[in-house]
Scaffold this motif. Structure first.
Motif, PDB file in Angstrom:
ATOM      1  N   VAL A  40       0.826  -1.201   0.000  1.00 49.62           N
ATOM      2  CA  VAL A  40       0.000   0.000   0.000  1.00 49.62           C
ATOM      3  C   VAL A  40       0.866   1.259   0.000  1.00 49.62           C
ATOM      4  O   VAL A  40       0.455   2.313  -0.460  1.00 49.62           O
ATOM      5  CB  VAL A  40      -0.991  -0.030   1.182  1.00 49.62           C
ATOM      6  N   ARG A  58       0.491 -12.069  -4.972  1.00 47.26           N
ATOM      7  CA  ARG A  58      -0.707 -11.695  -5.731  1.00 47.26           C
ATOM      8  C   ARG A  58      -0.370 -10.813  -6.924  1.00 47.26           C
ATOM      9  O   ARG A  58       0.447  -9.904  -6.831  1.00 47.26           O
ATOM     10  CB  ARG A  58      -1.710 -10.957  -4.823  1.00 47.26           C
ATOM     11  N   ALA A  65      -7.725  -9.232 -10.663  1.00 45.75           N
ATOM     12  CA  ALA A  65      -6.792  -8.711  -9.664  1.00 45.75           C
ATOM     13  C   ALA A  65      -6.594  -9.688  -8.516  1.00 45.75           C
ATOM     14  O   ALA A  65      -7.465 -10.509  -8.223  1.00 45.75           O
ATOM     15  CB  ALA A  65      -7.308  -7.387  -9.116  1.00 45.75           C
ATOM     16  N   HIS A  66      -5.435  -9.584  -7.863  1.00 45.79           N
ATOM     17  CA  HIS A  66      -5.159 -10.268  -6.594  1.00 45.79           C
ATOM     18  C   HIS A  66      -5.241 -11.792  -6.695  1.00 45.79           C
ATOM     19  O   HIS A  66      -5.748 -12.445  -5.797  1.00 45.79           O
ATOM     20  CB  HIS A  66      -6.105  -9.767  -5.495  1.00 45.79           C
ATOM     21  N   VAL A  85      -0.943  -1.805  -7.838  1.00 41.88           N
ATOM     22  CA  VAL A  85      -1.878  -2.209  -6.800  1.00 41.88           C
ATOM     23  C   VAL A  85      -3.167  -2.758  -7.359  1.00 41.88           C
ATOM     24  O   VAL A  85      -3.963  -3.312  -6.646  1.00 41.88           O
ATOM     25  CB  VAL A  85      -2.199  -1.033  -5.854  1.00 41.88           C
ATOM     26  N   SER A  86      -3.391  -2.604  -8.642  1.00 43.60           N
ATOM     27  CA  SER A  86      -4.686  -3.030  -9.183  1.00 43.60           C
ATOM     28  C   SER A  86      -4.598  -3.200 -10.677  1.00 43.60           C
ATOM     29  O   SER A  86      -3.619  -2.817 -11.282  1.00 43.60           O
ATOM     30  CB  SER A  86      -5.745  -1.979  -8.854  1.00 43.60           C
ATOM     31  N   PRO A  87      -5.644  -3.743 -11.286  1.00 41.83           N
ATOM     32  CA  PRO A  87      -5.629  -3.865 -12.735  1.00 41.83           C
ATOM     33  C   PRO A  87      -5.575  -2.505 -13.405  1.00 41.83           C
ATOM     34  O   PRO A  87      -6.096  -1.552 -12.868  1.00 41.83           O
ATOM     35  CB  PRO A  87      -6.950  -4.534 -13.077  1.00 41.83           C
TER      36      PRO A  87
ATOM     37  N   ASP B 229      -9.839  -6.453  -0.539  1.00 46.81           N
ATOM     38  CA  ASP B 229      -8.495  -6.158  -1.034  1.00 46.81           C
ATOM     39  C   ASP B 229      -8.556  -4.831  -1.801  1.00 46.81           C
ATOM     40  O   ASP B 229      -9.610  -4.183  -1.837  1.00 46.81           O
ATOM     41  CB  ASP B 229      -8.048  -7.305  -1.952  1.00 46.81           C
ATOM     42  N   ARG B 230      -7.459  -4.431  -2.435  1.00 46.12           N
ATOM     43  CA  ARG B 230      -7.401  -3.120  -3.080  1.00 46.12           C
ATOM     44  C   ARG B 230      -7.889  -3.183  -4.535  1.00 46.12           C
ATOM     45  O   ARG B 230      -7.357  -3.938  -5.344  1.00 46.12           O
ATOM     46  CB  ARG B 230      -5.962  -2.596  -3.042  1.00 46.12           C
ATOM     47  N   TYR B 231      -8.899  -2.392  -4.813  1.00 47.53           N
ATOM     48  CA  TYR B 231      -9.435  -2.281  -6.178  1.00 47.53           C
ATOM     49  C   TYR B 231      -9.663  -0.797  -6.469  1.00 47.53           C
ATOM     50  O   TYR B 231     -10.815  -0.323  -6.472  1.00 47.53           O
ATOM     51  CB  TYR B 231     -10.750  -3.061  -6.303  1.00 47.53           C
ATOM     52  N   PRO B 232      -8.584  -0.031  -6.689  1.00 52.03           N
ATOM     53  CA  PRO B 232      -8.737   1.421  -6.848  1.00 52.03           C
ATOM     54  C   PRO B 232      -9.738   1.773  -7.952  1.00 52.03           C
ATOM     55  O   PRO B 232      -9.734   1.160  -9.018  1.00 52.03           O
ATOM     56  CB  PRO B 232      -7.332   1.885  -7.226  1.00 52.03           C
ATOM     57  N   THR B 265      -6.642   3.603   0.181  1.00 51.36           N
ATOM     58  CA  THR B 265      -5.788   2.480  -0.213  1.00 51.36           C
ATOM     59  C   THR B 265      -6.319   1.761  -1.443  1.00 51.36           C
ATOM     60  O   THR B 265      -5.636   0.890  -1.982  1.00 51.36           O
ATOM     61  CB  THR B 265      -5.725   1.446   0.921  1.00 51.36           C
TER      62      THR B 265
END
Lengths: 87, 393
Positions: A40, A58, A65-66, A85-87, B229-232, B265
């Motif tokens: 993060v 991950r 994602a993840h 941190v994400s797609p 979890d993180r999904y911006p 986050t």
């Protein structure tokens, strides 16, 4: 299975030839990819346990994602994103 | 002695009981007035209800009094937001109240009119507007009300920031098992095995205030939360269904409502549930399931996200849904600041302002009379069921 058998996948938009018949995590480490995702606060993360518990491996795999790359066998044409941190 | 002159023999002018966000905001507000403040907590700061809450800074209109206090509090949060550090995760994301049908859209228009009366800006969204603002909401909704001034914080960090700011102004924090307050008396408390005298005592013990002051009709109202979890970018505003107020207002045995929040986050915080089960903090899988199903009914693609943690907490609930803020007649120098239900993160700063104004004898920016704790001594207030004297830990 020969150790020289390989598959082609896409990692962060670039084609990469990696070992066939192993987990995605193992294939990436073998190919010299050491940053699997970012914490993060943006710190690099890579597999620790290799058995689906620690969650450090991950990645975004084929747009989901993840996903834990240590539990997924590498397949030809896989599209993988690292270090974000994400797609 | 009832005078407010500082007694030089006393080490502190004010003792605040409870280092949750309400106690923290009261301590800071009193320190700003120049009082020497001691904050005591029998466990640790920001570790109770404050740590369990969502952190939605929201104007709410269940009653005119609630609207007045939340609107004042949002003004104060806006002023504070420039000072907060990054760990507080202040996010001015706004709220969208989601309307499912045309009747609710009519209610949205009424809500906008009511907010405007209190100086709170809002904007009615039609079906296309709400879909554009939040693409992951399901199709077929009627619209909503965007309240752009609402925001989100990470509650324990917000409380710790308020405490740290109070300390910068000379306040002292005592947090350990020996700092639990056992008894109140005129101008003082028994804390652990010693007596601490102070002209002003503020009981800000939240859901546990009734353990110290049994006359207070504050009961714990349990809630569940889930975080992904993180999904911006998955959700951009705090989303609340218009029916939320019904869930919050009715003291039914249990209820759920759609209430989803974006975290800085990239995580998605999913609520909400309400139950009256005393201090039982165990996970109720049935109500958790209903809560998540309710959320998925509004945001179907939520079911593609991974929930990484679930937990419960206790809202300090009063029979008339208003907090208790003001002097407590049973002891000279005693003040109550408790019973904020699910709005304590929002109304903490407004509460601090009211307490400080009343303590120094200044006229508060809003009428404080509706929150006066003495109202609970009026026999017409309905008695509260489900009171428990057990421990929460």
């Amino acid at each position: 299975m020969s150790a020289r058998e390989t598959v082609r996948i896409v990692v962060d938009g670039e084609e990469l030839e990696v070992k066939k018949g192993v987990t995605l995590a193992a294939a990436l480490l073998d190919a010299g990819v050491y940053v699997f995702r970012r914490s993060v606060h943006g710190d690099p993360r890579a597999p620790l346990c290799g058995m689906g518990i620690c969650q450090e491996c991950r990645m975004t795999i084929d747009n989901v994602a993840h996903r834990r790359s240590c539990l997924i066998t590498v397949m030809p044409g896989m599209v993988v994103s690292t270090g974000q941190v994400s797609p | 002695m009832t005078g407010r002159a500082v007694n030089v023999a006393k080490q502190y002018d004010a003792v605040v009981v409870g280092a949750g966000i309400v106690g923290a905001a009261c301590a800071r507000a009193l320190a700003i007035e120049g009082l020497r403040v001691l904050i005591v907590d029998g466990r640790y700061a920001a570790g109770g209800t404050t740590a369990a809450g969502m952190g939605h800074l929201v104007v709410m209109d269940d009653s005119p009094e609630q609207l007045a206090l939340t609107a004042l509090s949002l003004e104060l949060w806006h002023d504070l937001s420039r000072l907060l550090n990054g760990e507080v995760e202040y996010d001015p994301c706004g709220t969208i109240w989601v309307a499912e049908d045309s009747a609710q859209l009519d209610a949205v228009r009424e809500k906008q009119r009511m907010y405007a009366e209190y100086g709170v800006a809002s904007q009615v969204l039609d079906a296309a507007g709400v879909a554009a603002a939040e693409p992951n909401l399901r199709a077929g909704l009627s619209g909503g009300l965007l309240v752009p001034g609402d925001a989100v914080v990470y509650p324990p960090r917000a409380a710790l920031w308020l405490l740290e700011d109070a300390r910068r102004r000379g306040a002292t924090l005592l947090e350990d098992s020996n700092a639990g307050v056992k008894e109140l008396f005129d101008h003082g408390v028994r804390c652990g095995d010693r007596d601490i005298e102070a002209n002003v005592v503020v009981v800000a013990a939240g859901a546990e205030a009734a353990k110290l002051v049994p006359e207070l009709p504050i009961v714990p109202r349990k809630g569940h939360l889930a975080i992904t979890d993180r999904y911006p970018g998955f959700v951009r505003h705090q989303l609340v269904e218009l029916g939320y107020l019904t869930s919050a207002h009715q003291m039914t045995s249990e209820s759920v409502a759609f209430n989803v929040q974006p975290r800085t986050t990239g995580q998605v915080l999913i609520g909400s549930s309400r139950e009256l089960v005393g201090w039982d903090g165990s996970m109720n899988r049935d109500i958790l399931r209903r809560m998540l199903d309710r959320a998925a009914a509004f945001m179907p693609s939520l079911t593609d996200l991974s929930v990484i943690r679930t937990w419960t907490g206790f809202r300090p609930t009063t029979p008339d849904k208003l907090p208790l803020i003001g002097p407590w007649p049973a002891h000279a120098g005693c003040w109550i600041a408790a019973g904020h239900e699910g709005l304590g993160i929002t109304t903490s700063v407004g509460t601090g302002r009211l307490v400080a104004d009343l303590v120094v004898g200044r006229t508060p920016p809003i009428d404080a009379a509706p929150y006066a704790p003495a109202r609970v001594l009026d026999a017409t207030l309905p008695a509260q069921a489900g009171h428990s004297s057990g421990h929460s830990s």
